[in-house]
Design an enzyme around this catalytic site. Structure first.
Site, PDB file in Angstrom:
ATOM      1  N   ASP A  13       4.175 -57.527   7.407  1.00 40.17           N
ATOM      2  CA  ASP A  13       4.266 -58.380   8.585  1.00 40.17           C
ATOM      3  C   ASP A  13       5.138 -57.674   9.630  1.00 40.17           C
ATOM      4  O   ASP A  13       5.860 -56.720   9.316  1.00 40.17           O
ATOM      5  CB  ASP A  13       4.880 -59.722   8.176  1.00 40.17           C
ATOM      6  CG  ASP A  13       5.093 -60.655   9.350  1.00 40.17           C
ATOM      7  OD1 ASP A  13       4.149 -60.836  10.140  1.00 40.17           O
ATOM      8  OD2 ASP A  13       6.208 -61.197   9.475  1.00 40.17           O
ATOM      9  N   ASP A  15       6.931 -59.397  13.183  1.00 39.03           N
ATOM     10  CA  ASP A  15       8.080 -60.151  13.688  1.00 39.03           C
ATOM     11  C   ASP A  15       8.861 -60.806  12.559  1.00 39.03           C
ATOM     12  O   ASP A  15       8.311 -61.560  11.752  1.00 39.03           O
ATOM     13  CB  ASP A  15       7.618 -61.233  14.670  1.00 39.03           C
ATOM     14  CG  ASP A  15       7.104 -60.647  15.968  1.00 39.03           C
ATOM     15  OD1 ASP A  15       7.153 -59.420  16.127  1.00 39.03           O
ATOM     16  OD2 ASP A  15       6.646 -61.419  16.830  1.00 39.03           O
ATOM     17  N   ASP A 214       7.996 -62.669   5.963  1.00 40.04           N
ATOM     18  CA  ASP A 214       9.138 -63.586   6.080  1.00 40.04           C
ATOM     19  C   ASP A 214       8.765 -65.021   6.385  1.00 40.04           C
ATOM     20  O   ASP A 214       9.620 -65.905   6.347  1.00 40.04           O
ATOM     21  CB  ASP A 214      10.083 -63.097   7.184  1.00 40.04           C
ATOM     22  CG  ASP A 214       9.508 -63.362   8.567  1.00 40.04           C
ATOM     23  OD1 ASP A 214       8.376 -62.903   8.846  1.00 40.04           O
ATOM     24  OD2 ASP A 214      10.179 -64.042   9.365  1.00 40.04           O
TER      25      ASP A 214
END
EC number: 3.1.3.70
Length: 271
Positions: A13, A15, A214
């Site tokens: 991922d 951001d 996240d």
């Protein structure tokens, strides 16, 4: 757990994981990116961002030419050397951005749901929301198979909105800061499995996979990985997997690219 010499794919991922959520800094991860590149280990970016945004970031990170997963799996950008694969250079899953936008506009007009999409505003507004430059913000509006929005209604209305989208063959997905609408058939997990199968077909051996994320929208991706790093994030819901065997899953103490580096350190040293 594994070495850099074995067939390996790293799915990441952006951001809040490889990039800092606020500054977009990635320098803490730079040593590992260099080491993986030198070891010919593909780092496959996987995000809700558009392919235009991600191609720019790929070049910045020194990952150009590799496949990537955009718009939460609704778009797969193929590797440069995969020109013989049908659909090159991109594979789109489900209905188009324009069709989704029409559905959302109808729901907003007829059922009075309150939200603001990226299509409703200009790049200056998106730059203000995200902290991106105007030129980078413009790339966020180049959706091909999803719509990004800010929800401005109640939780009760959100449940109704989600149900209506599901009835129409769409899904409503939470990202690090925004919400995303895409075809129900699309997903980071399906896109990752397709890329894994393609690498296996080309090499004759299934690669070991490591995923890092996240947010809640990263859970489907991490579920299909052999090993997973859950980077400490800002989202209050966090990431919860069905199988959190500590030999397979590592939760970091650090956030963003510091956590990304921590996860790589853990799995490459825990032999």
């Amino acid at each position: 757990m594994f070495s850099i010499q074995q067939p390996l794919l790293v799915f990441s991922d952006l951001d809040g994981t490889l990039l800092d959520s606020h500054s977009y800094d990635w320098q803490p991860a730079a040593p590992w990116l260099s080491r993986l590149r030198e070891g010919n280990v593909p780092v496959i970016l996987c995000s809700s961002k558009t392919s235009a945004e991600m191609l720019y970031l790929q070049k910045t990170l020194g990952l150009q030419g590799l496949p990537l997963i955009a718009e939460n799996g609704a778009v797969i950008q193929l590797a440069e050397q995969w020109q013989d694969i049908d659909g090159f250079p991109r594979i789109i899953s489900g209905i188009s951005h324009g069709e989704i936008s029409q559905v959302l506009n109808t729901l907003r007009e007829k059922e009075h749901f309150k939200f603001t999409t990226f299509d409703d505003v200009d790049d200056a507004t998106i730059a203000e929301w995200t902290g991106l430059s105007r030129s980078q913000a413009a790339l966020t509006q180049l959706h091909e198979a999803s719509v990004t929005l800010i929800w401005r209604d109640s939780d009760e209305r959100m449940a109704q909105f989600t149900a209506r989208l599901n009835e129409l063959g769409l899904q409503f997905m939470q990202g690090a800061r925004f919400w995303h609408v895409l075809d129900a058939s699309a997903g980071k997990d399906q896109a990752a499995n397709w890329i894994i199968a393609t690498y296996q077909q080309l090499s004759g051996k299934r690669p070991t996979t490591l995923g890092l994320g996240d947010g809640p929208n990263d859970a489907p991706l991490l579920e299909v990985m052999d090993y997973a790093v859950i980077v400490k994030g800002l989202n209050r819901e966090g990431v919860h997997l069905h199988d959190e065997d500590p030999t397979r899953v590592w939760r970091t103490q650090r956030e963003g690219p510091e956590g990304w580096r921590e996860g790589l350190d853990h799995f490459f040293s825990a032999r």
